[in-house]
Design a protein around this motif. Structure first.
Motif, PDB file in Angstrom:
ATOM      1  N   THR A   2       0.820  -1.223   0.000  1.00 20.40           N
ATOM      2  CA  THR A   2       0.000   0.000   0.000  1.00 20.40           C
ATOM      3  C   THR A   2       0.851   1.269   0.000  1.00 20.40           C
ATOM      4  OG1 THR A   2      -0.144  -0.176   2.415  1.00 20.40           O
ATOM      5  CG2 THR A   2      -1.996  -1.034   1.121  1.00 20.40           C
ATOM      6  N   GLU A   3       2.174   1.130   0.088  1.00 20.95           N
ATOM      7  CA  GLU A   3       3.044   2.307   0.082  1.00 20.95           C
ATOM      8  C   GLU A   3       3.360   2.797  -1.335  1.00 20.95           C
ATOM      9  OE1 GLU A   3       6.575   1.877   2.336  1.00 20.95           O
ATOM     10  OE2 GLU A   3       5.545   1.539   4.233  1.00 20.95           O
ATOM     11  N   THR A   4       3.046   1.988  -2.362  1.00 21.86           N
ATOM     12  CA  THR A   4       3.338   2.384  -3.741  1.00 21.86           C
ATOM     13  C   THR A   4       2.089   2.257  -4.603  1.00 21.86           C
ATOM     14  OG1 THR A   4       3.958   0.139  -4.436  1.00 21.86           O
ATOM     15  CG2 THR A   4       5.701   1.535  -3.490  1.00 21.86           C
ATOM     16  N   GLU A   5       2.042   3.034  -5.656  1.00 19.50           N
ATOM     17  CA  GLU A   5       0.895   2.988  -6.568  1.00 19.50           C
ATOM     18  C   GLU A   5       0.809   1.641  -7.279  1.00 19.50           C
ATOM     19  OE1 GLU A   5       0.977   6.282  -9.215  1.00 19.50           O
ATOM     20  OE2 GLU A   5       0.788   7.790  -7.626  1.00 19.50           O
ATOM     21  N   ASN A   6       1.953   1.071  -7.646  1.00 20.49           N
ATOM     22  CA  ASN A   6       1.964  -0.250  -8.290  1.00 20.49           C
ATOM     23  C   ASN A   6       1.462  -1.317  -7.331  1.00 20.49           C
ATOM     24  OD1 ASN A   6       2.948   0.703 -10.736  1.00 20.49           O
ATOM     25  ND2 ASN A   6       5.094   0.420 -10.159  1.00 20.49           N
ATOM     26  N   VAL A   8      -0.658  -0.874  -4.882  1.00 18.17           N
ATOM     27  CA  VAL A   8      -2.101  -0.680  -4.738  1.00 18.17           C
ATOM     28  C   VAL A   8      -2.836  -1.272  -5.943  1.00 18.17           C
ATOM     29  CG1 VAL A   8      -3.942   1.060  -4.677  1.00 18.17           C
ATOM     30  CG2 VAL A   8      -1.896   1.351  -3.255  1.00 18.17           C
ATOM     31  N   LYS A   9      -2.300  -1.045  -7.133  1.00 19.01           N
ATOM     32  CA  LYS A   9      -2.916  -1.610  -8.346  1.00 19.01           C
ATOM     33  C   LYS A   9      -2.941  -3.129  -8.306  1.00 19.01           C
ATOM     34  CE  LYS A   9      -1.744   2.246 -11.424  1.00 19.01           C
ATOM     35  NZ  LYS A   9      -0.934   2.687 -12.588  1.00 19.01           N
ATOM     36  N   LEU A  10      -1.869  -3.718  -7.776  1.00 19.07           N
ATOM     37  CA  LEU A  10      -1.809  -5.177  -7.664  1.00 19.07           C
ATOM     38  C   LEU A  10      -2.874  -5.690  -6.699  1.00 19.07           C
ATOM     39  CD1 LEU A  10      -0.236  -7.745  -8.473  1.00 19.07           C
ATOM     40  CD2 LEU A  10       1.213  -7.370  -6.456  1.00 19.07           C
ATOM     41  N   LEU A  11      -3.046  -5.018  -5.590  1.00 20.04           N
ATOM     42  CA  LEU A  11      -4.065  -5.405  -4.608  1.00 20.04           C
ATOM     43  C   LEU A  11      -5.469  -5.257  -5.197  1.00 20.04           C
ATOM     44  CD1 LEU A  11      -2.563  -3.699  -1.404  1.00 20.04           C
ATOM     45  CD2 LEU A  11      -2.667  -6.157  -1.880  1.00 20.04           C
ATOM     46  N   GLU A  12      -5.676  -4.219  -5.975  1.00 20.58           N
ATOM     47  CA  GLU A  12      -6.979  -4.021  -6.621  1.00 20.58           C
ATOM     48  C   GLU A  12      -7.229  -5.104  -7.673  1.00 20.58           C
ATOM     49  OE1 GLU A  12      -6.602  -0.079  -8.115  1.00 20.58           O
ATOM     50  OE2 GLU A  12      -7.477   0.867  -6.313  1.00 20.58           O
ATOM     51  N   ARG A  13      -6.176  -5.462  -8.396  1.00 17.88           N
ATOM     52  CA  ARG A  13      -6.311  -6.466  -9.460  1.00 17.88           C
ATOM     53  C   ARG A  13      -6.762  -7.811  -8.898  1.00 17.88           C
ATOM     54  NH1 ARG A  13      -1.237  -8.654 -13.154  1.00 17.88           N
ATOM     55  NH2 ARG A  13      -2.419 -10.259 -14.304  1.00 17.88           N
ATOM     56  N   LYS A  46      -1.680   6.468  -0.204  1.00 15.73           N
ATOM     57  CA  LYS A  46      -1.589   6.152  -1.629  1.00 15.73           C
ATOM     58  C   LYS A  46      -2.890   5.598  -2.198  1.00 15.73           C
ATOM     59  CE  LYS A  46       2.792   7.186  -2.281  1.00 15.73           C
ATOM     60  NZ  LYS A  46       3.213   8.251  -3.202  1.00 15.73           N
ATOM     61  N   SER A  47      -3.821   5.276  -1.305  1.00 14.79           N
ATOM     62  CA  SER A  47      -5.049   4.630  -1.772  1.00 14.79           C
ATOM     63  C   SER A  47      -6.240   5.069  -0.922  1.00 14.79           C
ATOM     64  CB  SER A  47      -4.905   3.115  -1.717  1.00 14.79           C
ATOM     65  OG  SER A  47      -6.148   2.482  -1.895  1.00 14.79           O
ATOM     66  N   ASN A  48      -7.352   5.375  -1.571  1.00 11.80           N
ATOM     67  CA  ASN A  48      -8.586   5.685  -0.846  1.00 11.80           C
ATOM     68  C   ASN A  48      -9.136   4.449  -0.150  1.00 11.80           C
ATOM     69  OD1 ASN A  48      -8.684   8.426  -1.477  1.00 11.80           O
ATOM     70  ND2 ASN A  48      -9.690   8.042  -3.447  1.00 11.80           N
ATOM     71  N   HIS A  49      -8.791   3.268  -0.682  1.00  7.29           N
ATOM     72  CA  HIS A  49      -9.225   2.031  -0.038  1.00  7.29           C
ATOM     73  C   HIS A  49      -8.679   1.946   1.387  1.00  7.29           C
ATOM     74  CE1 HIS A  49     -11.260   0.040  -3.353  1.00  7.29           C
ATOM     75  NE2 HIS A  49     -10.246   0.322  -4.164  1.00  7.29           N
ATOM     76  N   ALA A  50      -7.415   2.302   1.555  1.00  2.09           N
ATOM     77  CA  ALA A  50      -6.791   2.230   2.885  1.00  2.09           C
ATOM     78  C   ALA A  50      -7.499   3.158   3.868  1.00  2.09           C
ATOM     79  CB  ALA A  50      -5.308   2.593   2.777  1.00  2.09           C
ATOM     80  N   LYS A  51      -7.831   4.355   3.412  1.00  2.00           N
ATOM     81  CA  LYS A  51      -8.540   5.298   4.274  1.00  2.00           C
ATOM     82  C   LYS A  51      -9.931   4.781   4.621  1.00  2.00           C
ATOM     83  CE  LYS A  51      -6.215   9.262   2.160  1.00  2.00           C
ATOM     84  NZ  LYS A  51      -6.394  10.475   1.339  1.00  2.00           N
ATOM     85  N   LEU A  52     -10.611   4.211   3.625  1.00  2.00           N
ATOM     86  CA  LEU A  52     -11.962   3.697   3.847  1.00  2.00           C
ATOM     87  C   LEU A  52     -11.953   2.517   4.810  1.00  2.00           C
ATOM     88  CD1 LEU A  52     -14.942   3.865   3.182  1.00  2.00           C
ATOM     89  CD2 LEU A  52     -14.521   2.482   1.137  1.00  2.00           C
ATOM     90  N   ILE A  53     -10.949   1.663   4.694  1.00  2.00           N
ATOM     91  CA  ILE A  53     -10.835   0.508   5.594  1.00  2.00           C
ATOM     92  C   ILE A  53     -10.637   0.979   7.033  1.00  2.00           C
ATOM     93  CG2 ILE A  53      -9.340  -1.436   6.241  1.00  2.00           C
ATOM     94  CD1 ILE A  53      -8.907  -1.845   3.178  1.00  2.00           C
TER      95      ILE A  53
END
Length: 360
Positions: A2-6, A8-13, A46-53
């Motif tokens: 979650t510290e990098t944009e890549n 975060v994209k992997l976690l979303e994928r 780096k991610s709105n998901h982290a804030k929402l969680i």
């Protein structure tokens, strides 16, 4: 990740965030444990998901999750250590998390302030939680935020305090309801004083202290003094006397004159044993503490000087038949000597005072 944009994209994928969201639903010990582990490892920025969680965790019906999430708000603000999670139920042992916080030095000051405001807003919402433990923890973190200045946690940070006053907005009434110590700190700021005055907090609190809290303070402080290393409890008049508006309140409402008359009366009646009843002694000690805390401030010490109160306090310290009044007078003289002006007043009566470890 979650510290990098890549990352975060992997976690979303792989729909990892969806899996995490679903962990909040079942009342399952395993889900609870993994949520505790995961929350500590989230990097929020780096991610709105982290804030929402994190936001979902703060309102979780599970008290452990809610307390952990609240603690993490303090951690991300740099005010608390990372929480320790027990893993006994899954047979593992893990070291404390060292997940990177938001770094003011590596990010822009504007981004830092925006992220700080996000965390503060979440803490303010926690003040309304039904759990008294969550409320207490939130209040503690907000207090630490106001009292953090560099690496110290014992000096009021004016910039942080005014920023927090702005963030709290309508939550002042809740702070009054829970009796937060933040309110006393806010009295020292112009914006905070005006806000609390408009809400009637200052007049109500002043009336409570005059009616019963001053005497309660005497009882509490005498219990704490017997315990080594304990700091004195917060005193309303110490904070009220730190602003010109507060000094005006002390003089216009007659509080200071009331304390002055009490101390002067007893200093002139030392040979009258009938005056020193238990009730009267408590009132005298209450007045002494009030005057001591007022005199410990730069503005308040001028009131003592104009009424020549130090001489009366010294007389009580020397000659009072009550040992407890003598000790109280001695402590009060120590409070007054915190400032150079107070030290100079006391030194005029052949007392040695120092304001630092070098003895000067």
């Amino acid at each position: 990740l979650t510290e990098t944009e890549n990352g975060v994209k992997l976690l979303e994928r792989w729909n990892i965030f969806t899996v995490i969201y679903r962990m909040f639903k079942p009342k399952n010990t395993l889900c609870e444990t993994y949520l505790q582990l995961m929350l500590k490892e989230l990097y929020l920025w780096k991610s709105n998901h982290a804030k929402l969680i994190l936001t979902k965790a703060l309102v979780s019906p599970n008290k452990k999750i809610k307390m952990l999430a609240t603690h993490l708000l303090g951690y991300h603000l740099g005010l608390m250590d990372a929480p320790i999670t027990s893993l006994k139920n899954i047979g593992l042992q893990m070291r404390n998390s060292t997940r990177r916080r938001f770094d003011e030095k590596s990010d822009s000051s504007q981004s830092f302030k925006r992220c700080t405001k996000f965390l503060i807003k979440l803490l303010v919402k926690q003040l309304y939680d039904l759990s008294s433990e969550v409320v207490a923890l939130s209040d503690k973190i907000l207090y630490l935020y106001c009292m953090s200045s560099g690496k110290t946690l014992n000096t009021f940070n004016l910039e942080n305090g005014e920023f927090l006053v702005d963030c709290l907005d309508s939550a002042f009434e809740q702070l009054i309801f829970i009796g937060s110590p933040l309110l006393l700190q806010f009295l020292t700021t112009k914006i905070g004083f005006n806000k609390l005055d408009d809400l009637g907090y200052i007049s109500n609190e002043r009336e409570n202290w005059m009616n019963f809290k001053n005497v309660e303070y005497v009882r509490n402080v005498e219990t704490l003094i017997q315990i080594a290393g304990k700091q004195l409890p917060l005193h309303f008049y110490e904070y009220l006397a730190q602003s010109e508006s507060g000094i005006r309140q002390l003089t216009i409402n007659g509080d200071f004159i009331s304390f002055y008359n009490c101390i002067r009366h007893f200093s002139m009646s030392l040979k009258s044993a009938s005056v020193f009843t238990r009730e009267n002694i408590e009132k005298l000690k209450a007045a002494l503490w009030c005057v001591g805390f007022i005199g410990s401030t730069k503005l308040g010490v001028t009131l003592l000087e104009s009424h020549s109160l130090v001489e009366d306090i010294l007389k009580l310290a020397y000659e009072c038949p009550s040992i407890s009044v003598k000790f109280t007078s001695f402590y009060v003289l120590g409070l007054i000597s915190k400032s150079n002006e107070g030290s100079e007043m006391i030194s005029q009566f052949s007392w040695d005072c120092c304001t630092n470890v070098q003895g000067t």
